[in-house]
Structures are given as structure tokens and as C-alpha cells.
Design a protein around this motif. Structure first.
Motif, PDB file in Angstrom:
ATOM      1  N   ILE A 132       2.332  26.312  74.679  1.00 18.05           N
ATOM      2  CA  ILE A 132       2.025  27.675  74.253  1.00 18.05           C
ATOM      3  C   ILE A 132       1.641  27.648  72.777  1.00 18.05           C
ATOM      4  O   ILE A 132       2.255  26.929  71.977  1.00 18.05           O
ATOM      5  N   THR A 133       0.638  28.432  72.414  1.00 13.98           N
ATOM      6  CA  THR A 133       0.241  28.537  71.010  1.00 13.98           C
ATOM      7  C   THR A 133       0.385  29.987  70.533  1.00 13.98           C
ATOM      8  O   THR A 133       0.406  30.912  71.340  1.00 13.98           O
ATOM      9  N   ASN A 134       0.478  30.162  69.213  1.00 12.08           N
ATOM     10  CA  ASN A 134       0.589  31.489  68.609  1.00 12.08           C
ATOM     11  C   ASN A 134      -0.490  31.624  67.542  1.00 12.08           C
ATOM     12  O   ASN A 134      -0.278  31.324  66.373  1.00 12.08           O
ATOM     13  N   HIS A 135      -1.687  32.068  67.978  1.00 11.17           N
ATOM     14  CA  HIS A 135      -2.846  32.160  67.093  1.00 11.17           C
ATOM     15  C   HIS A 135      -3.276  33.613  66.920  1.00 11.17           C
ATOM     16  O   HIS A 135      -2.744  34.516  67.562  1.00 11.17           O
ATOM     17  N   SER A 136      -4.274  33.830  66.065  1.00 15.00           N
ATOM     18  CA  SER A 136      -4.753  35.177  65.793  1.00 15.00           C
ATOM     19  C   SER A 136      -6.211  35.143  65.372  1.00 15.00           C
ATOM     20  O   SER A 136      -6.710  34.143  64.851  1.00 15.00           O
TER      21      SER A 136
ATOM     22  N   ARG B 139      -5.372  35.654  58.080  1.00 15.31           N
ATOM     23  CA  ARG B 139      -4.181  35.870  57.246  1.00 15.31           C
ATOM     24  C   ARG B 139      -2.909  35.976  58.081  1.00 15.31           C
ATOM     25  O   ARG B 139      -1.831  36.247  57.544  1.00 15.31           O
ATOM     26  N   PHE B 140      -3.008  35.766  59.370  1.00 13.93           N
ATOM     27  CA  PHE B 140      -1.897  35.931  60.302  1.00 13.93           C
ATOM     28  C   PHE B 140      -0.696  35.071  59.888  1.00 13.93           C
ATOM     29  O   PHE B 140      -0.848  33.895  59.559  1.00 13.93           O
ATOM     30  N   SER B 141       0.524  35.670  59.931  1.00 10.65           N
ATOM     31  CA  SER B 141       1.723  34.931  59.512  1.00 10.65           C
ATOM     32  C   SER B 141       2.954  35.324  60.320  1.00 10.65           C
ATOM     33  O   SER B 141       4.083  35.079  59.888  1.00 10.65           O
ATOM     34  N   VAL B 142       2.764  35.939  61.498  1.00 19.57           N
ATOM     35  CA  VAL B 142       3.886  36.496  62.256  1.00 19.57           C
ATOM     36  C   VAL B 142       4.333  35.518  63.346  1.00 19.57           C
ATOM     37  O   VAL B 142       3.531  35.147  64.211  1.00 19.57           O
ATOM     38  N   PRO B 143       5.601  35.086  63.349  1.00 22.38           N
ATOM     39  CA  PRO B 143       6.076  34.249  64.458  1.00 22.38           C
ATOM     40  C   PRO B 143       6.158  35.050  65.745  1.00 22.38           C
ATOM     41  O   PRO B 143       6.306  36.284  65.732  1.00 22.38           O
TER      42      PRO B 143
ATOM     43  N   SER C  91      15.995  32.708  85.545  1.00 23.68           N
ATOM     44  CA  SER C  91      16.643  32.336  84.287  1.00 23.68           C
ATOM     45  C   SER C  91      15.734  32.799  83.160  1.00 23.68           C
ATOM     46  O   SER C  91      14.503  32.787  83.288  1.00 23.68           O
ATOM     47  N   THR C  92      16.337  33.216  82.043  1.00 30.16           N
ATOM     48  CA  THR C  92      15.596  33.785  80.920  1.00 30.16           C
ATOM     49  C   THR C  92      15.872  32.991  79.654  1.00 30.16           C
ATOM     50  O   THR C  92      16.994  32.535  79.424  1.00 30.16           O
ATOM     51  N   ARG C  93      14.828  32.853  78.838  1.00 26.96           N
ATOM     52  CA  ARG C  93      14.956  32.118  77.576  1.00 26.96           C
ATOM     53  C   ARG C  93      14.113  32.820  76.511  1.00 26.96           C
ATOM     54  O   ARG C  93      12.964  33.190  76.763  1.00 26.96           O
ATOM     55  N   LYS C  94      14.689  33.038  75.345  1.00 25.03           N
ATOM     56  CA  LYS C  94      13.959  33.600  74.209  1.00 25.03           C
ATOM     57  C   LYS C  94      13.530  32.459  73.291  1.00 25.03           C
ATOM     58  O   LYS C  94      14.319  31.574  72.966  1.00 25.03           O
ATOM     59  N   ILE C  95      12.252  32.501  72.846  1.00 22.77           N
ATOM     60  CA  ILE C  95      11.747  31.484  71.927  1.00 22.77           C
ATOM     61  C   ILE C  95      10.939  32.161  70.829  1.00 22.77           C
ATOM     62  O   ILE C  95      10.496  33.296  70.972  1.00 22.77           O
ATOM     63  N   SER C  96      10.754  31.445  69.734  1.00 19.61           N
ATOM     64  CA  SER C  96       9.902  31.917  68.649  1.00 19.61           C
ATOM     65  C   SER C  96       8.999  30.766  68.221  1.00 19.61           C
ATOM     66  O   SER C  96       9.474  29.652  67.979  1.00 19.61           O
ATOM     67  N   ILE C  97       7.697  31.040  68.155  1.00 19.24           N
ATOM     68  CA  ILE C  97       6.711  30.040  67.767  1.00 19.24           C
ATOM     69  C   ILE C  97       6.104  30.477  66.442  1.00 19.24           C
ATOM     70  O   ILE C  97       5.662  31.622  66.314  1.00 19.24           O
ATOM     71  N   PRO C  98       6.073  29.613  65.431  1.00 13.19           N
ATOM     72  CA  PRO C  98       5.513  30.024  64.140  1.00 13.19           C
ATOM     73  C   PRO C  98       4.028  30.338  64.245  1.00 13.19           C
ATOM     74  O   PRO C  98       3.335  29.890  65.173  1.00 13.19           O
ATOM     75  N   ALA C  99       3.543  31.158  63.294  1.00 13.05           N
ATOM     76  CA  ALA C  99       2.108  31.445  63.249  1.00 13.05           C
ATOM     77  C   ALA C  99       1.325  30.148  63.191  1.00 13.05           C
ATOM     78  O   ALA C  99       1.656  29.243  62.413  1.00 13.05           O
ATOM     79  N   TRP C 100       0.301  30.033  64.037  1.00 19.22           N
ATOM     80  CA  TRP C 100      -0.567  28.868  64.163  1.00 19.22           C
ATOM     81  C   TRP C 100       0.164  27.657  64.756  1.00 19.22           C
ATOM     82  O   TRP C 100      -0.394  26.569  64.817  1.00 19.22           O
ATOM     83  N   GLY C 101       1.391  27.868  65.212  1.00 18.74           N
ATOM     84  CA  GLY C 101       2.167  26.766  65.772  1.00 18.74           C
ATOM     85  C   GLY C 101       2.045  26.682  67.276  1.00 18.74           C
ATOM     86  O   GLY C 101       1.327  27.453  67.922  1.00 18.74           O
ATOM     87  N   SER C 102       2.784  25.766  67.872  1.00 20.70           N
ATOM     88  CA  SER C 102       2.731  25.562  69.321  1.00 20.70           C
ATOM     89  C   SER C 102       4.073  25.042  69.817  1.00 20.70           C
ATOM     90  O   SER C 102       4.867  24.477  69.061  1.00 20.70           O
TER      91      SER C 102
END
Length: 535
Positions: A465-469, A473-477, A493-504
Motif C-alpha cells: 500500500i502507498t500513501n501518495h498525493s 506539498r502533501f505531508s499527512v500520514p 479481524s481488524t487492524r489499524k495502520i499508519s503510512i507516512p506521506a509518500w511512504g509504503s
């Protein structure tokens, strides 16, 4: 039926309600109005620079369906997945789906119906259905699925096709369409590799129209080399509901010489809708039969945005993908093709590591009809460790005084190994930006999806999974909720995750969900559901 009801501010002298019969409208209007009426209204208001004084309500058709190309042979099998997402989206606990199996000539050879429990994933082995109906293999034909939820619930029926053999598995999602879809779209955009290890290119095509043509119509294939030069050749004829399966070696024996040893592109011209034409690279010894599909022509309305607006604000559609690289796997971006726009584009690529740090970039001009191939290993610093996980962001900007940029464009991520290739066709979108009245799109916060995951003695599933925009100037995880739902729909089953801006993120199902074995139970399949709340 579509109803536009009068409210305060609606001009006097016009009727209180307009009623349109969707069957009488062009399928182009059907596609961009019925499937997304809110987006249609939003674009129309932007185009007219006004706000309408009336509201829009819609009663959708009762029935929708999906059509899929199928093949069964000794070392080639078809498996189809359908997920009952209508439970959570529309509160339907049980759904009934009817199906017809047609042979290569378009004749119905079997039909039946099955029920789906809430949130169930239906796994269909075509070989088993053939056996139950007494139909011999090898078999080439199509399956037509139809679902009726009643008036107002004509939401798409989507199927995932998986083709597999002793040493390969490859998949493509099928378009949730309607039978007898009358809009024919020029199909183009699939990489063709003249690799020495490729025995042949095999082509699968389905005419989605069960009523037309009355007599078979010609199929014409077009092959483009990397320079954009084209050769056209007949591939036979296709009648109503008929399917095609052909060999490029037989249809055009000189294809390797025409491509001059470099990857090219293929297109299809036919007078009726063909869904997603399928292209298989059959490797020597049956090691792999990797699959990709053609896509619709993006060079005509509504896929272009004219004027200098997006050039100035820099918030246009982007193409993004996660990838990995090892000593045995090389990632390529292929088929970045300037299809029919007749103007020069500039391609901008940016590469990021898993934490979202920018590690490389490139710019390159893209000539009309050119197929561009990028080996991502050439743009990743050698000092970074292998295996490497990262992501790439592509944007197309008009070069010079070009009057427009594509509203949508496609490219392929291809993972290439020794004697095999795994291609993934991905489209672009305007994503992860704040509301901007200058952007004519409501897909800026697309935040949910579902896929299938398989785990047994032959398969394991990894999630990337990627977190792009679209906003540089995007900076939101991300604030992502992942769920896995059992094949029978009864466990999750449920899992919460956070991916940094431009991360994967790149993990196996078992790493993401330590209790995955409980959710799988005795079944080999779960559904993975992704959700991000609107920012």
C-alpha cells in the motif's frame, strides 16, 4: 429512471420534473451519468460556473451484471471470485446471482443460480462447473453473471478473474458492465515483449453484446513498436456473445521483427464493446502465462482537461505504485504511452523509499504514440540495501504550449524475473488533496477498496500500500483500517495502520494479522477491506 425535481430558484417556464429513459440514451451518457450522477452534476456546474437551483435524485436499474472470458485446458484453468459487498453497502443479507455459460460461438450451454450469504466470497472453479454440467474440456467461452437487488440498487457486479496452471497464477479484475453495452471504445494499451524466453503472445477477446452484430464483424489488431510506428492486421471475425482466442505467432508471424527486439504495444479495433481484452505472454516450458489487459482510449473527452489550469496549479492526476526489488526481481514501468494526443508530453517521475524519503527522480519527453520503458533499478542508488521496497509517483505535464494534459492515463508496473513477468495495469487519479474548485474531480479522496487474499500450499499473499498525493506539498500520514473477512463472511479481524506521506507498507497477510489462520479457517480465501476516513 432519472428525476430532476423543481426547488426554489429553478427557472420558471420549465417542467417540474424531467424524466429520461436510460435505455434511450447513449451509453456514453449512461456511463458518466448513471454510474456517477453526483460527479456528472459536479462537473456540469463547474463547466457552467454556476450552482443549479434544483436537486438530483436517481433510481438505478434493478439489474446489473458482469461478463468474463473463460478458458479451461490441461495446464490452464480459470477461477472467479465474487464478493458480496452489497451486505455492508446496501444492507442486503442474501443475494441471488444467476449465470449463463456460453461457448466460443456465443451459444448458451448451461445456466444456473447461486445464493450468496452476507459478506461471503464466492470462489468459482470453472473446471468444476464444466464437470457438473457434463461439458468437455478443453473449453473456451464466457460466463455472464446477473444480479437483481430490486429497483434503486443497480450497483456494479464486479468479478476477479484468476488464470492459473502448475507453475503460474495471474489475475485481472473484470468490468462490472451491462449486457449489450452499445458504446464501443477503442481498446489500446498493453505491453508486448519480444523476449527470447517468450514462446508466443496469446489473445483473449469477448464481445459483450449478446444481441449484435447480426453477422460477425471483423477484428483488427494493431501493433506499435517503441518508436510509435504501427502495423495493422486482421485477426478474424467476432459475432454476438462470441469469444476469440488467438496466437500472435499465427496471426502476424513477423511481430518480433517489427518490434525490433524492444517492448511495444497492442491495440484492438472492433465495432462493439469487448470489455477488457486479455493478453498472455506464454513463456517457454509453460513456466508462466503472465496476463495484462488493454484499456480504453484516454485521448478523447472526457479524459482530457483543456486549458492552462492544471499546468498552473500543479494538482492534476498522478499515477503511483509500490514496488519491490531483489537480486532476482527487477521492477519496470512500461507502456507510458502518449496515445493519440498528437502533442508532446513531459513525464516526471519521483521515487521514494518505504519511509517516504525521496531517493531519485527523472524527467523525459514522451512523443506521440511512443511506448516508454523505465527500469527503476537505474534510478535507485546502489548504496541502498536489497531487497528494497519503495514507491513511484508519475505525472504528465504538457510540454511547451500544449493545450491540455490527460485527465487520466495508464501505465504498467511489471516485476520481471528469470523466465517470468508479473504485470499490473494501474490508472491515474487526482488523490489526497483538499477540495479545490479548479479540479473537476470527486475522486480526490477515494478511500476504500476490497481485494481477495489467498493462502494455501501453493499461494501466499503480500499487501503493498502507498500513501501518495497529487499535491507535491502533501505531508499527512494515512489513517487506515484494514479488515480481513472470512470466505463465508462470518469471521473478521481488524487492524489499524499508519503510512507516512509518500511512504509504503509491504507485509504478508500473516504479518499484518497474527490471527489470520483463525479467520481463514479451513478455507483458502479471505477478503481484504481497506478504508481511510476523509481528511
Amino acid at each position: 429512471m432519472v428525476h430532476m425535481d423543481e426547488v426554489d430558484g429553478f427557472p420558471e417556464g420549465l417542467m417540474n420534473a424531467w424524466t429520461f429513459n436510460l435505455d434511450l440514451l447513449s451509453n456514453k451518457f449512461y456511463e458518466f451519468f448513471w454510474r456517477s450522477p453526483g460527479l456528472f452534476l459536479y462537473r456540469l456546474q463547474h463547466r457552467l460556473n454556476t450552482r443549479f437551483g434544483w436537486s438530483l435524485s436517481l433510481t438505478r436499474p434493478e439489474t446489473t451484471n458482469a461478463l468474463v472470458w473463460v478458458r479451461e485446458a490441461e495446464n490452464f484453468h480459470t477461477r472467479i471470485y465474487i464478493f458480496n459487498y452489497w451486505t455492508e453497502h446496501y444492507n442486503f443479507n442474501n443475494v441471488s446471482i444467476s449465470w449463463e455459460l456460453r461457448n466460443q460461438l456465443g451459444e448458451v450451454v448451461a445456466r444456473d443460480v447461486f445464493a450468496m450469504a452476507p459478506r461471503e466470497s464466492k470462489v468459482i472453479e470453472v473446471s468444476e462447473w464444466l464437470r457438473q454440467k457434463g461439458i468437455a474440456s478443453p473449453f473456451i467461452g464466457s460466463l455472464h453473471f446477473e444480479r437483481n437487488l430490486g429497483p434503486g440498487y443497480g450497483a456494479p457486479l464486479r468479478a476477479l478473474q484468476e488464470f492459473y496452471g502448475p507453475n503460474f497464477a495471474t489475475a485481472v479484475h473484470e468490468y462490472g458492465t451491462v449486457a449489450n453495452y452499445k458504446f464501443d471504445d477503442f481498446q489500446i494499451g498493453v505491453s508486448v515483449w519480444p523476449d527470447d524466453k517468450v514462446d508466443d503472445i496469446e489473445i483473449g477477446i469477448l464481445n459483450c453484446n449478446n444481441e449484435e452484430p447480426k453477422t460477425p464483424q471483423p477484428l483488427v489488431l494493431e501493433l506499435y513498436n517503441r518508436k510509435g510506428e504501427k502495423v495493422s492486421f486482421p485477426a478474424g471475425e467476432l459475432g454476438r456473445a462470441q469469444v476469440f482466442f488467438g496466437s500472435l505467432n499465427a496471426i502476424y508471424p513477423g511481430w518480433r521483427q517489427f518490434l525490433m527486439g524492444e517492448p511495444g504495444n497492442m491495440a484492438l479495433r472492433y465495432a462493439h464493446c469487448t470489455g477488457r481484452p486479455l493478453i498472455f505472454h506464454r513463456y517457454q516450458g509453460g513456466i508462466s502465462a503472465c496476463l495484462n489487459h488493454l484499456t480504453g482510449d484516454k485521448s478523447r473527452s472526457p479524459y482530457v482537461i483543456k486549458g492552462d489550469m492544471l499546468k498552473s496549479i500543479g494538482l492534476g492526476p498522478i499515477w503511483c505504485a509500490g514496488f519491490f526489488m531483489t537480486s532476482e526481481v527487477t521492477p519496470y514501468i512500461t507502456l507510458i504511452m502518449n496515445w493519440g494526443f498528437h502533442t508532446l508530453f513531459e513525464l516526471e517521475g519521483q521515487l521514494f523509499d518505504q519511509a517516504g524519503n525521496k531517493i531519485g527522480s527523472f524527467k523525459q519527453q514522451l512523443r506521440p504514440w511512443e511506448t516508454l520503458i523505465k527500469n527503476l533499478a537505474d534510478h535507485i542508488p546502489a548504496s541502498l540495501p536489497r531487497p528494497f521496497v519503495g514507491s513511484i509517483r508519475l505525472a504528465i505535464l504538457p510540454a511547451g504550449k500544449a493545450p491540455f494534459i490527460p485527465y487520466s492515463f495508464d501505465a504498467n508496473l511489471e516485476l520481471v524475473g528469470k523466465g517470468w513477468r508479473a504485470p499490473f495495469n494501474l490508472g491515474s487519479s487526482v488523490v489526497n488533496i483538499d477540495d479545490d474548485p479548479r479540479i473537476k474531480s470527486r475522486h480526490i479522496r477515494r478511500s476504500k477498496n476490497f481485494i481477495r487474499a489467498r493462502s494455501d500450499e501453493s499461494y501466499e499473499t503480500y499487501i503493498l500500500i502507498t500513501n501518495h498525493s497529487s499535491d507535491p506539498r502533501f505531508s499527512v500520514p494515512s489513517d487506515t483500517t484494514l479488515r480481513i473477512i472470512s470466505q463465508d463472511g462470518k469471521r473478521e479481524s481488524t487492524r489499524k495502520i499508519s503510512i507516512p506521506a509518500w511512504g509504503s507498507l509491504f507485509q504478508s497477510i500473516e504479518e499484518l494479522f497474527p490471527d489470520a489462520s483463525t479467520v481463514f479457517g479451513s478455507d483458502p480465501v479471505v477478503t481484504v477491506h481497506f478504508r481511510d476516513p476523509p481528511s
